[in-house]
Design a protein around this motif. Structure first.
Motif, PDB file in Angstrom:
ATOM      1  N   ALA A  46     -64.519-157.558 -10.086  1.00 55.07           N
ATOM      2  CA  ALA A  46     -65.415-156.491 -10.543  1.00 55.07           C
ATOM      3  C   ALA A  46     -65.293-155.265  -9.645  1.00 55.07           C
ATOM      4  CB  ALA A  46     -66.853-156.989 -10.588  1.00 55.07           C
ATOM      5  N   ALA A  47     -65.230-155.499  -8.328  1.00 55.39           N
ATOM      6  CA  ALA A  47     -65.109-154.384  -7.387  1.00 55.39           C
ATOM      7  C   ALA A  47     -63.782-153.650  -7.573  1.00 55.39           C
ATOM      8  CB  ALA A  47     -65.240-154.904  -5.960  1.00 55.39           C
ATOM      9  N   ALA A  48     -62.702-154.409  -7.768  1.00 59.70           N
ATOM     10  CA  ALA A  48     -61.382-153.806  -7.938  1.00 59.70           C
ATOM     11  C   ALA A  48     -61.308-152.978  -9.214  1.00 59.70           C
ATOM     12  CB  ALA A  48     -60.308-154.884  -7.937  1.00 59.70           C
ATOM     13  N   ARG A  49     -62.069-153.379 -10.221  1.00 58.74           N
ATOM     14  CA  ARG A  49     -62.029-152.671 -11.505  1.00 58.74           C
ATOM     15  C   ARG A  49     -63.166-151.652 -11.630  1.00 58.74           C
ATOM     16  NH1 ARG A  49     -59.837-155.361 -17.062  1.00 58.74           N
ATOM     17  NH2 ARG A  49     -60.340-153.640 -18.454  1.00 58.74           N
ATOM     18  N   SER A  50     -64.007-151.570 -10.598  1.00 61.48           N
ATOM     19  CA  SER A  50     -65.126-150.615 -10.562  1.00 61.48           C
ATOM     20  C   SER A  50     -66.094-150.815 -11.723  1.00 61.48           C
ATOM     21  CB  SER A  50     -64.598-149.166 -10.558  1.00 61.48           C
ATOM     22  OG  SER A  50     -63.780-148.938  -9.441  1.00 61.48           O
TER      23      SER A  50
ATOM     24  N   LYS B 282     -59.829-167.227 -18.400  1.00 62.89           N
ATOM     25  CA  LYS B 282     -59.196-166.039 -17.815  1.00 62.89           C
ATOM     26  C   LYS B 282     -59.177-164.891 -18.827  1.00 62.89           C
ATOM     27  CE  LYS B 282     -56.129-168.556 -14.655  1.00 62.89           C
ATOM     28  NZ  LYS B 282     -54.728-168.943 -14.373  1.00 62.89           N
ATOM     29  N   LYS B 283     -58.890-165.230 -20.075  1.00 62.45           N
ATOM     30  CA  LYS B 283     -58.870-164.186 -21.105  1.00 62.45           C
ATOM     31  C   LYS B 283     -60.267-163.596 -21.301  1.00 62.45           C
ATOM     32  CE  LYS B 283     -55.976-162.125 -23.910  1.00 62.45           C
ATOM     33  NZ  LYS B 283     -54.598-161.740 -23.660  1.00 62.45           N
ATOM     34  N   LYS B 284     -61.292-164.433 -21.190  1.00 62.87           N
ATOM     35  CA  LYS B 284     -62.666-163.938 -21.306  1.00 62.87           C
ATOM     36  C   LYS B 284     -63.023-163.011 -20.156  1.00 62.87           C
ATOM     37  CE  LYS B 284     -64.620-167.728 -24.048  1.00 62.87           C
ATOM     38  NZ  LYS B 284     -65.568-168.866 -24.073  1.00 62.87           N
ATOM     39  N   VAL B 285     -62.451-163.252 -18.991  1.00 66.52           N
ATOM     40  CA  VAL B 285     -62.665-162.350 -17.857  1.00 66.52           C
ATOM     41  C   VAL B 285     -62.164-160.953 -18.214  1.00 66.52           C
ATOM     42  CG1 VAL B 285     -61.883-161.806 -15.513  1.00 66.52           C
ATOM     43  CG2 VAL B 285     -62.674-164.118 -16.058  1.00 66.52           C
ATOM     44  N   LEU B 286     -60.986-160.868 -18.828  1.00 65.47           N
ATOM     45  CA  LEU B 286     -60.416-159.576 -19.216  1.00 65.47           C
ATOM     46  C   LEU B 286     -61.266-158.885 -20.279  1.00 65.47           C
ATOM     47  CD1 LEU B 286     -56.623-160.544 -19.411  1.00 65.47           C
ATOM     48  CD2 LEU B 286     -57.777-159.299 -17.580  1.00 65.47           C
ATOM     49  N   ILE B 287     -61.723-159.662 -21.266  1.00 65.31           N
ATOM     50  CA  ILE B 287     -62.530-159.078 -22.343  1.00 65.31           C
ATOM     51  C   ILE B 287     -63.887-158.624 -21.812  1.00 65.31           C
ATOM     52  CG2 ILE B 287     -63.748-159.620 -24.498  1.00 65.31           C
ATOM     53  CD1 ILE B 287     -61.359-161.374 -25.250  1.00 65.31           C
ATOM     54  N   ALA B 288     -64.520-159.451 -20.981  1.00 62.12           N
ATOM     55  CA  ALA B 288     -65.820-159.095 -20.417  1.00 62.12           C
ATOM     56  C   ALA B 288     -65.714-157.806 -19.596  1.00 62.12           C
ATOM     57  CB  ALA B 288     -66.357-160.231 -19.562  1.00 62.12           C
ATOM     58  N   ALA B 289     -64.642-157.667 -18.838  1.00 62.66           N
ATOM     59  CA  ALA B 289     -64.447-156.452 -18.046  1.00 62.66           C
ATOM     60  C   ALA B 289     -64.333-155.232 -18.950  1.00 62.66           C
ATOM     61  CB  ALA B 289     -63.206-156.591 -17.169  1.00 62.66           C
ATOM     62  N   SER B 290     -63.613-155.370 -20.062  1.00 61.57           N
ATOM     63  CA  SER B 290     -63.476-154.262 -21.000  1.00 61.57           C
ATOM     64  C   SER B 290     -64.816-153.890 -21.619  1.00 61.57           C
ATOM     65  CB  SER B 290     -62.471-154.618 -22.100  1.00 61.57           C
ATOM     66  OG  SER B 290     -62.294-153.548 -23.009  1.00 61.57           O
ATOM     67  N   LEU B 291     -65.639-154.898 -21.904  1.00 59.86           N
ATOM     68  CA  LEU B 291     -66.953-154.638 -22.486  1.00 59.86           C
ATOM     69  C   LEU B 291     -67.885-153.935 -21.500  1.00 59.86           C
ATOM     70  CD1 LEU B 291     -67.675-157.918 -24.513  1.00 59.86           C
ATOM     71  CD2 LEU B 291     -66.644-155.777 -25.285  1.00 59.86           C
ATOM     72  N   CYS B 292     -67.589-154.021 -20.216  1.00 61.98           N
ATOM     73  CA  CYS B 292     -68.381-153.330 -19.200  1.00 61.98           C
ATOM     74  C   CYS B 292     -68.044-151.847 -19.120  1.00 61.98           C
ATOM     75  CB  CYS B 292     -68.152-153.961 -17.820  1.00 61.98           C
ATOM     76  SG  CYS B 292     -68.905-155.577 -17.596  1.00 61.98           S
ATOM     77  N   GLU B 293     -66.906-151.464 -19.666  1.00 65.90           N
ATOM     78  CA  GLU B 293     -66.406-150.103 -19.488  1.00 65.90           C
ATOM     79  C   GLU B 293     -66.813-149.198 -20.648  1.00 65.90           C
ATOM     80  OE1 GLU B 293     -62.378-151.109 -16.920  1.00 65.90           O
ATOM     81  OE2 GLU B 293     -62.239-150.984 -19.103  1.00 65.90           O
ATOM     82  N   GLU B 294     -67.249-147.998 -20.311  1.00 65.46           N
ATOM     83  CA  GLU B 294     -67.497-146.986 -21.328  1.00 65.46           C
ATOM     84  C   GLU B 294     -66.170-146.308 -21.644  1.00 65.46           C
ATOM     85  OE1 GLU B 294     -70.483-144.384 -19.814  1.00 65.46           O
ATOM     86  OE2 GLU B 294     -72.124-145.762 -20.310  1.00 65.46           O
ATOM     87  N   ALA B 295     -65.808-146.277 -22.924  1.00 59.53           N
ATOM     88  CA  ALA B 295     -64.494-145.746 -23.294  1.00 59.53           C
ATOM     89  C   ALA B 295     -64.551-145.089 -24.670  1.00 59.53           C
ATOM     90  CB  ALA B 295     -63.449-146.859 -23.276  1.00 59.53           C
ATOM     91  N   HIS B 296     -63.622-144.149 -24.885  1.00 61.75           N
ATOM     92  CA  HIS B 296     -63.469-143.546 -26.213  1.00 61.75           C
ATOM     93  C   HIS B 296     -62.638-144.447 -27.109  1.00 61.75           C
ATOM     94  CE1 HIS B 296     -63.870-139.895 -23.507  1.00 61.75           C
ATOM     95  NE2 HIS B 296     -64.886-139.744 -24.336  1.00 61.75           N
ATOM     96  N   LEU B 297     -61.695-145.184 -26.499  1.00 56.51           N
ATOM     97  CA  LEU B 297     -60.757-146.008 -27.257  1.00 56.51           C
ATOM     98  C   LEU B 297     -60.557-147.333 -26.528  1.00 56.51           C
ATOM     99  CD1 LEU B 297     -58.609-146.364 -29.519  1.00 56.51           C
ATOM    100  CD2 LEU B 297     -56.976-145.242 -27.977  1.00 56.51           C
TER     101      LEU B 297
END
Length: 494
Positions: free
Chosen positions: A394-398, A430-445
């Motif tokens: 989480a820290a590495a991905r901010s 592991k795949k859920k870790v990647l998806i959960a991280a993406s769901l934490c991010e505010e993004a246009h796309l």
């Protein structure tokens, strides 16, 4: 026909926090086409390895058949494919191999190419063909559809329809429905077997869950009513006892009938005990319910609105690696609110398009325009390189670690998993870790490259509901036909 018998199976990994299996017992007919389902981390691949004798365990597994595992591990991928077949099944007949390959729409020419040059689909088909050549074997097929395009999935599905005697681990609902006749399900508290395909199992599970929820609600009401009755009975009994202790009736000057009052008190006490007994029975009955209901809490995503439209434009874009062309003259755009599924056969360049947009070093010709200031959240296809703790990641991905873990909890992570290192997770986790991280991010796309590989079916449905509720702008590559049909607003075939 013979049986695979599992009796009182108990297993935990060395140093693990909890048992994967505990006193599990069931039987499998070796003629069944058995689908194997369950949430990520429940132990599907572990069970297959126990059948293969890879781990020590308590209890007993007995069978008269030999177990073979797919995918067969090929250590040296420079050898020819026919040499790989000889490693899998040394005493094979060529005509039978050719017949199996023909059923899988694979040219015999691939047998004389280095195995490492074959596509994912060709490798899957060759290994399945070789393994099904064996006599008296029961095949353990572990997620064969990962990285297979929809055309290849259909071919493998048709092939497995004609076979029997296997356990198939897959999270593709359409694929499972087409080629199995029984379901083995690892639930939260038990393992069950049902006749039918995935859809019939899921329908029955929904009925059972609805019944248990309704029964639970009724019992909650009954317990509350009995608690209220017990309080009233206690008050009545207490009042009668007070009357019994009086020496006289001050108003009438008449002595109370202590025998009658004692009988009334005893009656009240008996009634109170009966209510308590019914209440305890109801509580015990309630405790048997809801144990196998899978939590699928609603997820959230934080899409941003972009100031221009379209967000991305491709005009006559071509990609080649060295002298090898991947695709050419690709023209398309991504507009606000679209959820575009990139489809095409393996090797057609879907991941190259994704990486090109995400800023990877992909050589191309033509024109690509990306809106200024566009924020992209990316989920890569693979999980290699994931390591360390969730807090480190989480820290590495901010991203916010608390929100990150809350999303993982909703994706069926037990709290105890937070104490483990990511490299010790299952592929699905592991795949859920990647998806959960993406769901934490505010993004246009949001750009997701095969996000559902290894992800269990319940979680796939959660993610579907999320995307249909929040409608983020997306470009994704995914071969799960049901997911694409439900989520995509447009399909772009390369």
């Amino acid at each position: 026909m013979s049986l695979i018998s599992v009796n009182n199976l108990t297993f935990a990994y060395d140093g693990s926090y909890d048992n994967i299996f505990e006193n599990v017992s069931f039987q499998i007919d070796t003629n069944w086409k058995l689908g194997f389902t369950g949430r990520n981390g429940r132990g599907k691949t572990t069970f297959l390895n126990l059948l293969l004798g890879k781990y020590e365990y308590s209890g007993q597994i007995s069978s008269k058949v030999h177990f073979d595992y797919f995918p067969f591990e090929v250590a040296d991928q420079s050898v020819t494919t026919i040499e790989v077949v000889e490693q899998v099944v040394p005493a094979y007949e060529y005509w039978r191999l050719a017949k199996e390959l023909n059923e899988l729409a694979v040219s015999e020419e691939v047998l004389y190419r280095p195995f490492g040059t074959l596509s994912s689909g060709e490798r899957t088909k060759v290994l399945l063909a070789a393994l099904f050549l064996k006599e008296n074997n029961f095949l353990l097929i572990d997620e064969p559809t990962n990285h297979l395009d929809q055309h290849a999935r259909q071919i493998v599905s048709d092939y497995l329809q004609r076979k029997k005697g296997f356990i198939l681990v897959s999270h593709d609902r359409t694929f499972l429905d087409a080629c199995i006749d029984h379901i083995l399900s690892i639930n939260k508290t038990n393992i069950e077997i049902q006749k039918g395909n995935f859809s019939t199992w899921y329908y029955n599970k929904q009925l059972q869950d609805s019944f248990e929820t309704a029964e639970n609600e009724k019992l909650v009401k009954n317990i509350k009513a009995m608690e209220s009755a017990a309080r009233r009975t206690a008050r009545w009994s207490d009042t009668i006892e007070k009357r019994k202790s009086r020496n006289s009736d001050r108003d009438a000057g008449v002595k109370p009938d202590k025998g009658h009052i004692g009988a009334q008190a005893a009656k009240m006490m008996k009634r109170s005990l009966a209510v308590q007994k019914r209440k305890q029975d109801a509580i015990e009955e309630k405790s048997k319910l809801l144990k196998n209901i899978e939590r699928a809490d609603s997820l959230k995503i934080h899409p941003l609105s972009f100031h221009t439209d379209p967000l991305i434009t491709f005009e006559d874009v071509s990609v080649r690696y060295g002298e090898t062309p991947v695709f050419g003259n690709l023209t398309f755009d991504v507009k606000r609110g679209e959820r575009i599924a990139l489809q095409g056969r393996n090797g057609c360049g879907k991941s190259s398009v994704v990486k090109l947009i995400c800023g990877f070093d992909v050589p191309f010709d033509g024109t690509m325009r990306i809106g200024s200031g566009l924020k992209i959240s990316y989920v890569p296809q693979g999980t290699s390189g994931l390591s360390g703790t969730l807090d480190d990641y989480a820290a590495a991905r901010s991203i916010d670690a608390t929100l990150f873990k809350a999303i993982l909890r909703k994706l069926d992570f037990a709290r105890i998993q937070f104490e483990k290192r990511i490299e010790d997770y299952s592929d699905g986790q592991k795949k859920k870790v990647l998806i959960a991280a993406s769901l934490c991010e505010e993004a246009h796309l949001y750009i997701w490259d095969e996000p559902l590989n290894y992800i269990d079916v319940i979680s796939r449905m959660q993610i579907e509901d999320l995307l249909l509720t929040y409608k983020p702008t997306m470009l994704f590559v995914e071969h799960d036909n049901a997911f694409c049909e439900n989520v995509a607003t447009r399909i772009r075939i390369l």
